[in-house]
Design a protein around this motif. Structure first.
Motif, PDB file in Angstrom:
ATOM      1  N   THR A  32       0.834  -1.201   0.000  1.00 52.76           N
ATOM      2  CA  THR A  32       0.000   0.000   0.000  1.00 52.76           C
ATOM      3  C   THR A  32       0.874   1.257   0.000  1.00 52.76           C
ATOM      4  O   THR A  32       0.427   2.341   0.335  1.00 52.76           O
ATOM      5  CB  THR A  32      -0.941   0.021   1.217  1.00 52.76           C
ATOM      6  N   GLY A  33       2.131   1.086  -0.385  1.00 52.76           N
ATOM      7  CA  GLY A  33       3.081   2.202  -0.335  1.00 52.76           C
ATOM      8  C   GLY A  33       2.802   3.286  -1.353  1.00 52.76           C
ATOM      9  O   GLY A  33       2.831   4.465  -1.029  1.00 52.76           O
ATOM     10  N   ALA A  34       2.556   2.915  -2.585  1.00 55.64           N
ATOM     11  CA  ALA A  34       2.389   3.920  -3.633  1.00 55.64           C
ATOM     12  C   ALA A  34       1.043   3.743  -4.306  1.00 55.64           C
ATOM     13  O   ALA A  34       0.934   3.185  -5.393  1.00 55.64           O
ATOM     14  CB  ALA A  34       3.510   3.798  -4.648  1.00 55.64           C
ATOM     15  N   VAL A  35      -0.010   4.207  -3.648  1.00 58.11           N
ATOM     16  CA  VAL A  35      -1.348   4.054  -4.197  1.00 58.11           C
ATOM     17  C   VAL A  35      -1.674   5.262  -5.078  1.00 58.11           C
ATOM     18  O   VAL A  35      -1.602   6.395  -4.629  1.00 58.11           O
ATOM     19  CB  VAL A  35      -2.378   3.931  -3.051  1.00 58.11           C
ATOM     20  N   THR A  36      -1.991   5.004  -6.341  1.00 56.91           N
ATOM     21  CA  THR A  36      -2.413   6.096  -7.225  1.00 56.91           C
ATOM     22  C   THR A  36      -3.710   5.709  -7.935  1.00 56.91           C
ATOM     23  O   THR A  36      -4.039   4.529  -8.034  1.00 56.91           O
ATOM     24  CB  THR A  36      -1.357   6.414  -8.313  1.00 56.91           C
ATOM     25  N   TYR A  37      -4.377   6.723  -8.439  1.00 59.00           N
ATOM     26  CA  TYR A  37      -5.641   6.482  -9.143  1.00 59.00           C
ATOM     27  C   TYR A  37      -5.417   5.568 -10.349  1.00 59.00           C
ATOM     28  O   TYR A  37      -6.100   4.556 -10.500  1.00 59.00           O
ATOM     29  CB  TYR A  37      -6.252   7.816  -9.582  1.00 59.00           C
ATOM     30  N   ASN A  38      -4.425   5.918 -11.160  1.00 60.68           N
ATOM     31  CA  ASN A  38      -4.241   5.172 -12.406  1.00 60.68           C
ATOM     32  C   ASN A  38      -3.707   3.761 -12.203  1.00 60.68           C
ATOM     33  O   ASN A  38      -4.102   2.831 -12.909  1.00 60.68           O
ATOM     34  CB  ASN A  38      -3.341   5.956 -13.355  1.00 60.68           C
ATOM     35  N   ALA A  39      -2.821   3.587 -11.215  1.00 59.34           N
ATOM     36  CA  ALA A  39      -2.226   2.261 -11.032  1.00 59.34           C
ATOM     37  C   ALA A  39      -3.067   1.365 -10.128  1.00 59.34           C
ATOM     38  O   ALA A  39      -3.106   0.152 -10.314  1.00 59.34           O
ATOM     39  CB  ALA A  39      -0.814   2.402 -10.455  1.00 59.34           C
ATOM     40  N   SER A  40      -3.743   1.950  -9.134  1.00 58.70           N
ATOM     41  CA  SER A  40      -4.380   1.125  -8.109  1.00 58.70           C
ATOM     42  C   SER A  40      -5.896   1.044  -8.233  1.00 58.70           C
ATOM     43  O   SER A  40      -6.497   0.058  -7.818  1.00 58.70           O
ATOM     44  CB  SER A  40      -4.042   1.676  -6.714  1.00 58.70           C
ATOM     45  N   ILE A  41      -6.512   2.071  -8.782  1.00 65.94           N
ATOM     46  CA  ILE A  41      -7.984   2.136  -8.772  1.00 65.94           C
ATOM     47  C   ILE A  41      -8.572   1.770 -10.139  1.00 65.94           C
ATOM     48  O   ILE A  41      -9.442   0.889 -10.235  1.00 65.94           O
ATOM     49  CB  ILE A  41      -8.453   3.556  -8.351  1.00 65.94           C
ATOM     50  N   VAL A  42      -8.064   2.424 -11.188  1.00 65.11           N
ATOM     51  CA  VAL A  42      -8.638   2.221 -12.528  1.00 65.11           C
ATOM     52  C   VAL A  42      -8.685   0.745 -12.954  1.00 65.11           C
ATOM     53  O   VAL A  42      -9.730   0.276 -13.421  1.00 65.11           O
ATOM     54  CB  VAL A  42      -7.892   3.086 -13.581  1.00 65.11           C
ATOM     55  N   PRO A  43      -7.585  -0.023 -12.781  1.00 62.75           N
ATOM     56  CA  PRO A  43      -7.645  -1.427 -13.238  1.00 62.75           C
ATOM     57  C   PRO A  43      -8.694  -2.255 -12.487  1.00 62.75           C
ATOM     58  O   PRO A  43      -9.323  -3.135 -13.082  1.00 62.75           O
ATOM     59  CB  PRO A  43      -6.235  -1.961 -12.952  1.00 62.75           C
ATOM     60  N   VAL A  44      -8.893  -1.956 -11.213  1.00 59.05           N
ATOM     61  CA  VAL A  44      -9.891  -2.697 -10.423  1.00 59.05           C
ATOM     62  C   VAL A  44     -11.293  -2.365 -10.915  1.00 59.05           C
ATOM     63  O   VAL A  44     -12.129  -3.258 -11.109  1.00 59.05           O
ATOM     64  CB  VAL A  44      -9.767  -2.347  -8.914  1.00 59.05           C
ATOM     65  N   LEU A  45     -11.536  -1.083 -11.158  1.00 58.07           N
ATOM     66  CA  LEU A  45     -12.848  -0.679 -11.656  1.00 58.07           C
ATOM     67  C   LEU A  45     -13.097  -1.296 -13.031  1.00 58.07           C
ATOM     68  O   LEU A  45     -14.187  -1.798 -13.307  1.00 58.07           O
ATOM     69  CB  LEU A  45     -12.938   0.851 -11.750  1.00 58.07           C
ATOM     70  N   ALA A  46     -12.053  -1.287 -13.877  1.00 59.98           N
ATOM     71  CA  ALA A  46     -12.207  -1.803 -15.237  1.00 59.98           C
ATOM     72  C   ALA A  46     -12.593  -3.282 -15.225  1.00 59.98           C
ATOM     73  O   ALA A  46     -13.455  -3.705 -15.985  1.00 59.98           O
ATOM     74  CB  ALA A  46     -10.917  -1.588 -16.022  1.00 59.98           C
ATOM     75  N   SER A  47     -11.979  -4.051 -14.344  1.00 53.72           N
ATOM     76  CA  SER A  47     -12.278  -5.487 -14.404  1.00 53.72           C
ATOM     77  C   SER A  47     -13.433  -5.914 -13.508  1.00 53.72           C
ATOM     78  O   SER A  47     -13.945  -7.012 -13.676  1.00 53.72           O
ATOM     79  CB  SER A  47     -11.026  -6.317 -14.124  1.00 53.72           C
ATOM     80  N   ASN A  48     -13.869  -5.074 -12.558  1.00 59.06           N
ATOM     81  CA  ASN A  48     -14.930  -5.510 -11.644  1.00 59.06           C
ATOM     82  C   ASN A  48     -16.213  -4.686 -11.684  1.00 59.06           C
ATOM     83  O   ASN A  48     -17.218  -5.130 -11.138  1.00 59.06           O
ATOM     84  CB  ASN A  48     -14.422  -5.494 -10.196  1.00 59.06           C
ATOM     85  N   CYS A  49     -16.178  -3.505 -12.253  1.00 59.02           N
ATOM     86  CA  CYS A  49     -17.299  -2.587 -12.065  1.00 59.02           C
ATOM     87  C   CYS A  49     -17.857  -1.976 -13.352  1.00 59.02           C
ATOM     88  O   CYS A  49     -19.065  -1.749 -13.456  1.00 59.02           O
ATOM     89  CB  CYS A  49     -16.880  -1.433 -11.146  1.00 59.02           C
ATOM     90  N   ILE A  50     -16.986  -1.699 -14.317  1.00 62.39           N
ATOM     91  CA  ILE A  50     -17.393  -0.938 -15.493  1.00 62.39           C
ATOM     92  C   ILE A  50     -18.464  -1.653 -16.304  1.00 62.39           C
ATOM     93  O   ILE A  50     -19.321  -1.009 -16.918  1.00 62.39           O
ATOM     94  CB  ILE A  50     -16.157  -0.647 -16.400  1.00 62.39           C
ATOM     95  N   SER A  51     -18.446  -2.985 -16.276  1.00 63.70           N
ATOM     96  CA  SER A  51     -19.446  -3.717 -17.058  1.00 63.70           C
ATOM     97  C   SER A  51     -20.858  -3.277 -16.680  1.00 63.70           C
ATOM     98  O   SER A  51     -21.746  -3.255 -17.526  1.00 63.70           O
ATOM     99  CB  SER A  51     -19.278  -5.232 -16.863  1.00 63.70           C
ATOM    100  N   CYS A  52     -21.074  -2.896 -15.438  1.00 60.99           N
ATOM    101  CA  CYS A  52     -22.395  -2.419 -15.019  1.00 60.99           C
ATOM    102  C   CYS A  52     -22.446  -0.900 -14.836  1.00 60.99           C
ATOM    103  O   CYS A  52     -23.519  -0.311 -14.922  1.00 60.99           O
ATOM    104  CB  CYS A  52     -22.799  -3.067 -13.696  1.00 60.99           C
TER     105      CYS A  52
END
Ligand code: HEC
Length: 118
Positions: A32-52
């Protein structure tokens, strides 16, 4: 009687060892050292949330496919409440296993930092 006691002690010791090991493994693999929007959040949203939650008719009227929309959900508490399965929020992702504790921690850190676009 003695044998049973030894067996019980062994089971207790073994299971506590196992628990310690899991804790160490979790700590070592959750960076959890270097949390950023583009590296840490976007990929999770893309694979788990964007479909809906993308496109013209997002579920629950929550859009999560642009930074501005994600920021809104982050700052009003719904993003974290839903993935952390907090009471008062609808648990997300819908009809799927919860995100890992490590991923949820990263969302918490990013939101606590003010949900920056980084
Ligand atoms: C299979 C479709 C689906 C997926 C995948 C999904 N959602 Fe949802 N989400 C919904 C629906 C449908 C609603 C509206 C539910 C309702 O109003 O009863 C909703 C509602 C929400 C809400 C509003 C919650 C509230 O308490 O008001 C948030 C925030 C949200 N989703 C975030 C997410 C996030 C973040 C992910 C990915 C980790 C995700 N969703 C994945 C379908 C989905």
């Amino acid at each position: 009687m003695k044998t049973i006691l030894i067996a019980i002690t062994a089971i207790v010791l073994l299971s506590s060892c196992y628990y310690d090991k899991e804790e160490n493994l979790y700590g070592a693999t959750c960076d959890t050292g270097a949390v950023t929007y583009n590296a840490s959040i976007v990929p999770v949203l893309a694979s788990n949330c964007i479909s809906c939650h993308g496109g013209a008719f997002p579920s629950g009227n929550i859009k999560l496919d642009t930074y501005t929309d994600v920021r809104t959900a982050a700052l009003n508490g719904k993003l974290y409440g839903s993935i952390a399965h907090s009471s008062g929020f609808i648990a997300m992702p819908q009809n799927a296993a919860p995100l890992s504790n490590c991923t949820i921690s990263k969302f918490r850190i990013w939101i606590n930092n003010g949900a920056p676009n980084n």
